[in-house]
Design a protein around this motif. Sequence first.
Motif, short mmCIF file in Angstrom:
data_model
loop_
_atom_site.label_atom_id
_atom_site.label_comp_id
_atom_site.label_asym_id
_atom_site.label_seq_id
_atom_site.Cartn_x
_atom_site.Cartn_y
_atom_site.Cartn_z
N THR A 134 3.09 11.13 -6.08
CA THR A 134 1.74 11.31 -5.51
C THR A 134 1.74 12.42 -4.47
O THR A 134 0.86 13.29 -4.44
CB THR A 134 1.24 10.00 -4.88
OG1 THR A 134 1.20 8.98 -5.88
CG2 THR A 134 -0.14 10.17 -4.28
N ILE A 135 2.75 12.39 -3.58
CA ILE A 135 2.84 13.42 -2.54
C ILE A 135 3.10 14.79 -3.17
O ILE A 135 2.51 15.80 -2.77
CB ILE A 135 3.93 13.07 -1.52
CG1 ILE A 135 3.58 11.76 -0.78
CG2 ILE A 135 4.12 14.20 -0.52
CD1 ILE A 135 4.68 11.26 0.13
N CYS A 146 12.37 12.51 -1.17
CA CYS A 146 11.51 11.41 -0.73
C CYS A 146 12.25 10.07 -0.74
O CYS A 146 12.04 9.23 0.14
CB CYS A 146 10.27 11.32 -1.62
SG CYS A 146 9.08 12.65 -1.36
N GLN A 186 0.61 9.07 3.00
CA GLN A 186 1.62 8.07 2.66
C GLN A 186 2.99 8.59 3.07
O GLN A 186 3.31 9.76 2.89
CB GLN A 186 1.63 7.80 1.15
CG GLN A 186 0.36 7.20 0.59
CD GLN A 186 0.43 7.12 -0.92
OE1 GLN A 186 0.47 8.13 -1.62
NE2 GLN A 186 0.45 5.91 -1.45
N ARG A 187 3.79 7.70 3.63
CA ARG A 187 5.15 8.10 3.96
C ARG A 187 5.94 8.42 2.70
O ARG A 187 5.77 7.75 1.67
CB ARG A 187 5.86 6.97 4.71
CG ARG A 187 5.47 6.83 6.15
CD ARG A 187 6.29 5.71 6.78
NE ARG A 187 5.87 5.44 8.15
CZ ARG A 187 6.15 4.31 8.79
NH1 ARG A 187 6.81 3.35 8.16
NH2 ARG A 187 5.77 4.14 10.03
N TRP A 196 -0.97 6.80 6.65
CA TRP A 196 0.07 7.36 7.51
C TRP A 196 -0.55 8.40 8.44
O TRP A 196 -1.17 9.36 7.99
CB TRP A 196 1.13 8.02 6.63
CG TRP A 196 2.36 8.49 7.34
CD1 TRP A 196 2.97 7.93 8.42
CD2 TRP A 196 3.15 9.63 6.99
NE1 TRP A 196 4.08 8.63 8.77
CE2 TRP A 196 4.23 9.69 7.90
CE3 TRP A 196 3.07 10.60 5.98
CZ2 TRP A 196 5.21 10.68 7.85
CZ3 TRP A 196 4.05 11.59 5.93
CH2 TRP A 196 5.10 11.62 6.85
N SER A 220 8.70 8.24 -0.01
CA SER A 220 9.56 7.18 -0.53
C SER A 220 9.72 7.41 -2.01
O SER A 220 9.05 8.27 -2.61
CB SER A 220 8.95 5.80 -0.28
OG SER A 220 7.77 5.63 -1.06
N GLU A 263 8.67 5.52 -4.22
CA GLU A 263 7.42 5.09 -4.86
C GLU A 263 6.29 6.10 -4.68
O GLU A 263 5.41 6.21 -5.54
CB GLU A 263 6.98 3.74 -4.31
CG GLU A 263 7.92 2.57 -4.63
CD GLU A 263 9.22 2.60 -3.85
OE1 GLU A 263 10.25 2.13 -4.39
OE2 GLU A 263 9.22 3.14 -2.71
N THR A 264 6.29 6.83 -3.56
CA THR A 264 5.18 7.75 -3.28
C THR A 264 5.50 9.20 -3.62
O THR A 264 4.65 10.08 -3.48
CB THR A 264 4.80 7.68 -1.79
OG1 THR A 264 5.91 8.13 -0.98
CG2 THR A 264 4.40 6.27 -1.39
#
Length: 475
Positions: free
Chosen positions: A141-142, A105, A132-133, A5, A135, A137-138
């Motif tokens: 991690t973010i 997210c 990573q955008r 991203w 979401s 799923e992310t």
Amino acid sequence: MTQPWTLHDDRALPADPVTRPIAREIYQEIRGLPIVSMHGHVPVEWFADDTPFPDPAALLVTPDHYLMRMLVSQGAATLAELGVQPLDGSGVAETDPRAIWRRFCASWKAFRGTPTRFWMEHELVTIFGVTQRPSAETADTIYDQVAAEIAKPDFRPRALLDRFDIEVIGTTDPAWASLEHHHALAAEGFGARILPTFRPDPVLHLDNPTFTHDVLATGAAAGVDVVDYATYLDALRAQRLRFKAAGGTATDHGHYTADTTPLPDDDAARLFAAAFAGRPVSAAEVSAFAAHMLFQMAQMACEDGLVMQIHPGVERGHSREMTARYGADKGYDIPFAVEYTRALRPMLEAFGHHPNFRTIVFTLDEDVYSRELAPLAGVYPAMRLGAPWWFIDSPEAMRRFRETATETAGFLNLSGFVDDTRAFCSIPARHDLARRIDSGYLARLVAEHRLDLDEAIDTAHDLTYRLPRLAYEAR
């Protein structure tokens, strides 16, 4: 493999091939200028304590009413689920910051097309290095990446002033503030960089449920025993001078309307005495006293030289239920139409040409830019027109502001950009967006042969740096 991203370097610049190269050239001249953030709501305690931010949600989600109101509007979360504790301590607010972050997210799609999207992606990518955008799923991690970044010593509030290249930042402080944090910061060398702003609204509105308490607290902070209207005015004058001595350059007034009609002193004293004693006053009397006190604040500004900011036209706490349960500034403040020409006339007739008076007037009603505010700022030496703020602090609204206000007020009767934010990490993003929009507007004037390129670049420097410095310079 999914591409990382990234952000396009031409984001928010004009799309057409004629003006875009010109806009790029103008933007490159100003993108690295220091940030002058003369009006905002970052708590002074953050700088005084200089402690690490607790977690990503507390830094980026919960303080940002733009984020919260969108999530609430989508049914993606309640205020309690976003970590906002009810005022009475009842109920259960979410205490897991990771859960709050996941809700944000998972609803990233809701922010498409909004300025919040621009600000937040700028923060995540350029400040935290997120690739990573957001979401569902992310989210984790973010969260971990942001949490690791804010745990570093160079991510504490004072260090961020340097990292964000913030040359000066204004806080907003209540009328009864002791200013102890500002004094401590000044002793450590931050006195010219972190400035207090005097916000007296609760002690100017007679229907404030804690009016008497707040007035007495203001008097105590100023060293004045308030017993009547005359000593009330003395306390306000003294406290304003304390703010100025602590480095303050401005006052801020979020009144319901822009009315500045003064009352006879006897009537003002009578209304003050009634409210101070806890006796009822009518809605009309509340409005009349507020208008009278706005005039008094202007008169005091002529004496002490503090710049007077006026932010009217907001129905604060539109949901009475939510405001009573969670308090102010939770996303339920809604704009309404405001009249300025007649409302400001008493103040401007009395002080509009006074050499020691300066007022910056803001609006959330775009209709009045060309009809009322630009013509007023374009003739009264004491008045400057404030930048788009809050709901119109957005790309399209900022373009409309330039188009409707500039042709009557010119550039030099404007305040420059003011971010007016509680979300600390959004400050560089908000200023960057304003610089991009101004570059695009100026590029169009160059392309239409209405400005030469050197004039456009010089004007861009004015809008970005010189004008906010000048507009907020105490007399």
